[in-house]
Design an enzyme around this catalytic site. Structure first.
Site, PDB file in Angstrom:
ATOM      1  N   VAL A   2      -2.418  -7.635  -4.063  1.00 58.57           N
ATOM      2  CA  VAL A   2      -2.042  -8.690  -3.124  1.00 58.57           C
ATOM      3  C   VAL A   2      -3.252  -9.570  -2.858  1.00 58.57           C
ATOM      4  CG1 VAL A   2      -1.265  -9.175  -0.788  1.00 58.57           C
ATOM      5  CG2 VAL A   2      -0.212  -7.324  -2.100  1.00 58.57           C
ATOM      6  N   GLU A   7     -17.854  18.472   3.003  1.00 55.25           N
ATOM      7  CA  GLU A   7     -17.104  19.217   1.993  1.00 55.25           C
ATOM      8  C   GLU A   7     -17.745  19.078   0.619  1.00 55.25           C
ATOM      9  OE1 GLU A   7     -13.092  17.781   2.855  1.00 55.25           O
ATOM     10  OE2 GLU A   7     -12.780  19.472   4.200  1.00 55.25           O
ATOM     11  N   GLY A  27       0.800  -1.215   0.000  1.00 58.79           N
ATOM     12  CA  GLY A  27       0.000   0.000   0.000  1.00 58.79           C
ATOM     13  C   GLY A  27       0.836   1.269   0.000  1.00 58.79           C
ATOM     14  N   ASP A  49      -5.006   3.341   8.456  1.00 54.49           N
ATOM     15  CA  ASP A  49      -6.428   3.017   8.634  1.00 54.49           C
ATOM     16  C   ASP A  49      -6.670   1.552   8.984  1.00 54.49           C
ATOM     17  OD1 ASP A  49      -6.985   5.600   7.978  1.00 54.49           O
ATOM     18  OD2 ASP A  49      -8.134   5.168   6.158  1.00 54.49           O
ATOM     19  N   GLY A  99      -0.283   4.461   0.399  1.00 55.01           N
ATOM     20  CA  GLY A  99      -1.035   5.597   0.937  1.00 55.01           C
ATOM     21  C   GLY A  99      -0.172   6.400   1.897  1.00 55.01           C
ATOM     22  N   PHE A 100      -0.811   7.193   2.729  1.00 55.54           N
ATOM     23  CA  PHE A 100      -0.066   8.037   3.658  1.00 55.54           C
ATOM     24  C   PHE A 100       0.873   7.215   4.544  1.00 55.54           C
ATOM     25  CE2 PHE A 100      -3.703  11.034   2.980  1.00 55.54           C
ATOM     26  CZ  PHE A 100      -2.941  12.078   2.484  1.00 55.54           C
ATOM     27  N   ALA A 113      -5.582  10.861   7.776  1.00 59.45           N
ATOM     28  CA  ALA A 113      -4.206  10.960   7.307  1.00 59.45           C
ATOM     29  C   ALA A 113      -3.198  11.037   8.460  1.00 59.45           C
ATOM     30  CB  ALA A 113      -4.059  12.180   6.389  1.00 59.45           C
ATOM     31  N   GLN A 114      -3.473  11.849   9.465  1.00 55.20           N
ATOM     32  CA  GLN A 114      -2.479  12.108  10.505  1.00 55.20           C
ATOM     33  C   GLN A 114      -1.998  10.856  11.260  1.00 55.20           C
ATOM     34  OE1 GLN A 114      -0.273  14.247  11.554  1.00 55.20           O
ATOM     35  NE2 GLN A 114      -0.753  15.462   9.752  1.00 55.20           N
TER      36      GLN A 114
END
Lengths: 425, 425
Positions: free
Chosen positions: B83, B174, B15, B305, B17-18, B322-323
């Site tokens: 995967v 949003e 992965g 996550d 991602g972040f 994200a954090q």
């Protein structure tokens, strides 16, 4: 289609390309109703499609919403529609969203890829006439390298890393140059575990020079630029087929490749209806008179790539490029206004502003009517002109930023496989 | 997969991602071999996906090629792969491009949309977790208006112009705000022949406040902002199904709409293998200890996550944002280095930097640990932070230009239907 019938004449324009848009703009503030039909909701700046395919630009920066172009004008209507047939007796067009009557009809459907009847190339080759096609090509190029990593077979790797471009007009030349720059600047960094020196770019031309619509000096210089970048230029080679693995030619020469890009020709994108047999001339274009009037019709016009206006200099019609399309669109706008005020129409005269092509960084060729030049200055002229003709301030800014960044960093960052090409087929 | 076996330990990260990217960066210049696997060749900046859906940004500006991020480092390998299974006994992962052995495995697969088992919503609703999904939503929104033009039925028009968003977390809020701005600023110009005042934006939340992960004052202000923009906010409403026409709820309330956008939940994107039954906890996440070690395995870690690390403040694991992902990725980088030098690992401590959401032009809410604020200043903070966290200088520039342009012109120009959504299904 829910378009109100008013007392002003209705002009229906099929196609939002260069010709259609410049006509529509010219008709703004006139006492007419204008309906534009297109199967896309955006105008495509086709000369930069190859930069989308090669990761230099986002597709959104070379496209512009048609509604946004027209929203400044009153009495303009846009419909997202596929035109199926023109019914001249009823003064109507038939589309996938219903029928629409017209007082004047303008066919500005442009051109599409011409495979000259070669089914194997149509099925297995890639074309680059639309944004989705350019994105498919971008995905395929990147997928090839990902796949090349997975095999131990040198033959398979070589096939995946061999790019065969057929047709050395501006599109083919610009694409070949861009691929050569990717080979040099990006692949060694992105694929350190692949011998990317083995990447091949083969550019095949049926005639005896590249950019044959341009001057001999431009052709010569462009070929030198291409060779300097490591592109193999094949002239006088006629490609006869491609089975997905091997490109065959009229001679013994053949190429093993996973990617054939076909940029060897375009043909008019005609619509059904009217008396097609009599009207369609060489290049699948519609014969028009000097007022862009379709032969035999008072109220049907054709402009741009689809229109074949025979002149002394261009017996088979003007070159299928942006400039004649823009000029014909504008000129027809003036003529339609004259027609509506019962004035005689004026014949169209093409003003050849010249032509140009870019091969790579600091490498372009420009033919002006009285001045031909090549190299760094030509490259800056090419960039300036293309920025100028892009529609939309935001697009110009974003393209400029991307070019400046790519120039300084020797990079092109839009190398994303957003919609996989192979997996989806 | 053609990845050379070296004497240094191999760390496989699933992965990009972040979490995966920040781990990979931390491992640069360390004496390890890092292999990253992802089914996309790019990293997605998920917090801005809603701006792609609503035509404010190009997809390419919020994505970044993974190879480009990693190309600066030695001993890094990327493979475009799905995967399929983790085989812990053999210390291997099984993928669609073959098997790969690991010394350490890091699962950073992130999350996917959680429909809570509701099949009708999964089939008929739209999600917005990936770039292709966001582009599909962008196409659908625009297609709805084109279609609304073609019908005389008020009911059908209202259905096409009704947008129902389920889930008022940051994504839902949003998106609702952005749609409201489109309704006000763009639709009347683009669709002058449509009564776009009838466009409805319904935001539905199961609990008693929007942005329920944020402070009550942020929730209250966000709701005021939404109502000011004309969004209908429905609280304490539980959506039970959507058949493609009608959204049903637990009460008598229902909505007729052609578009349901599901932003009501995410769940861990687990991989097969290991002892799933014992490991998977609430939210479909994998239970890890304070070192992000998957329960029962010395050599398998999970970050972001997908990882559920139970702490006093977060008994069910950190927020899926994200954090925590970035911080866990970085921290695991340090711990892996310690592990390899036989030092004891350090427990992970989440530093809550706060959270924020933007509702529209000059309208945002920010919760910092000791300071909460809303409005214009919050909006500038939101923009600055998001620009800062975007990867790539070019992306930052292009996003900045787009935002500046949109702010000055009250516009968003990326409203192109590049890949039609309806026609393709």
């Amino acid at each position: 289609m829910n378009i109100p019938k008013t007392s002003t004449p209705r002009i229906v324009i099929i196609g939002g390309g260069f010709a259609g848009i410049s006509l529509a703009k010219k008709l703004s503030k006139k006492d007419v109703q204008v309906v534009m039909l297109d199967r896309h909701n955006y105008h495509t700046f086709q000369p930069l499609l190859y930069q989308v395919s090669t990761g230099a630009l986002e597709p959104d920066s070379i496209a512009y919403p048609i509604r946004k172009i027209l929203s400044q004008y009153r009495n303009f209507y846009f419909r997202l529609a596929d035109v199926e047939e023109v019914l001249p007796e009823q003064k109507k067009v038939k589309t996938d969203i219903g029928e629409l009557s017209y007082d004047y009809l303008v066919i500005a459907t442009g051109s599409k890829t011409n495979y000259y009847g070669n089914q194997s190339i149509k099925e297995n080759g890639m074309a680059m006439k639309t944004i989705p096609q350019s994105l498919n090509l971008r995905s395929l190029i990147l997928e090839n390298f990902e796949q090349a990593l997975l095999t131990d077979s040198i033959d398979e790797q070589d096939m995946l890393m061999n790019f065969v471009i057929v047709g050395a007009g501006p599109t083919g030349v610009e694409l070949a140059g861009a691929l050569a720059e990717i080979k040099k600047g990006i692949l060694p960094k992105d694929y350190p575990d692949l011998d990317t020196r083995r990447v091949q770019i083969n550019l095949i031309q049926a005639s005896d020079r590249v950019l044959q619509e341009m001057s001999p000096v431009a052709s010569k210089k462009a070929e030198q630029f291409l060779e300097k970048l490591g592109v193999h230029v094949w002239k006088n080679v006629l490609v006869t087929g491609y089975d997905g693995e091997t490109v065959s030619t009229k001679s013994d020469l053949s190429f093993k490749t996973a990617t054939l890009i076909w940029s060897a020709g375009v043909m008019g994108a005609t619509v059904k209806g009217m008396n097609a047999e009599d009207l369609i001339v060489k290049g699948n274009r519609i014969r028009v008179n000097q007022y862009n009037q379709v032969d035999g019709y008072e109220d049907i016009f054709a402009v741009g790539d689809i229109a074949a206006m025979s002149t002394e200099k261009f017996p088979d019609g003007h070159p299928m490029m942006a400039q004649p399309a823009i000029q014909q669109g504008k000129h027809l706008g003036i003529n339609l206004e004259r027609l509506l005020s019962n004035k005689p129409m004026k014949p169209f005269n093409y003003f050849d502003k010249g032509s140009m092509a870019t091969i790579g960084r600091n490498k372009a060729v420009v033919d002006l009517p009285n001045f031909k030049f090549q190299g760094v200055f030509a490259w800056f002229v090419w960039m300036f002109i293309h920025l100028f003709f892009l529609i939309g301030f935001r697009n110009r800014m974003v393209v400029f930023i991307n070019w400046a960044y790519n120039y300084i960093r020797f990079d092109r960052e839009a190398r994303l496989i957003i919609r996989p090409y192979k997996k989806s087929t």
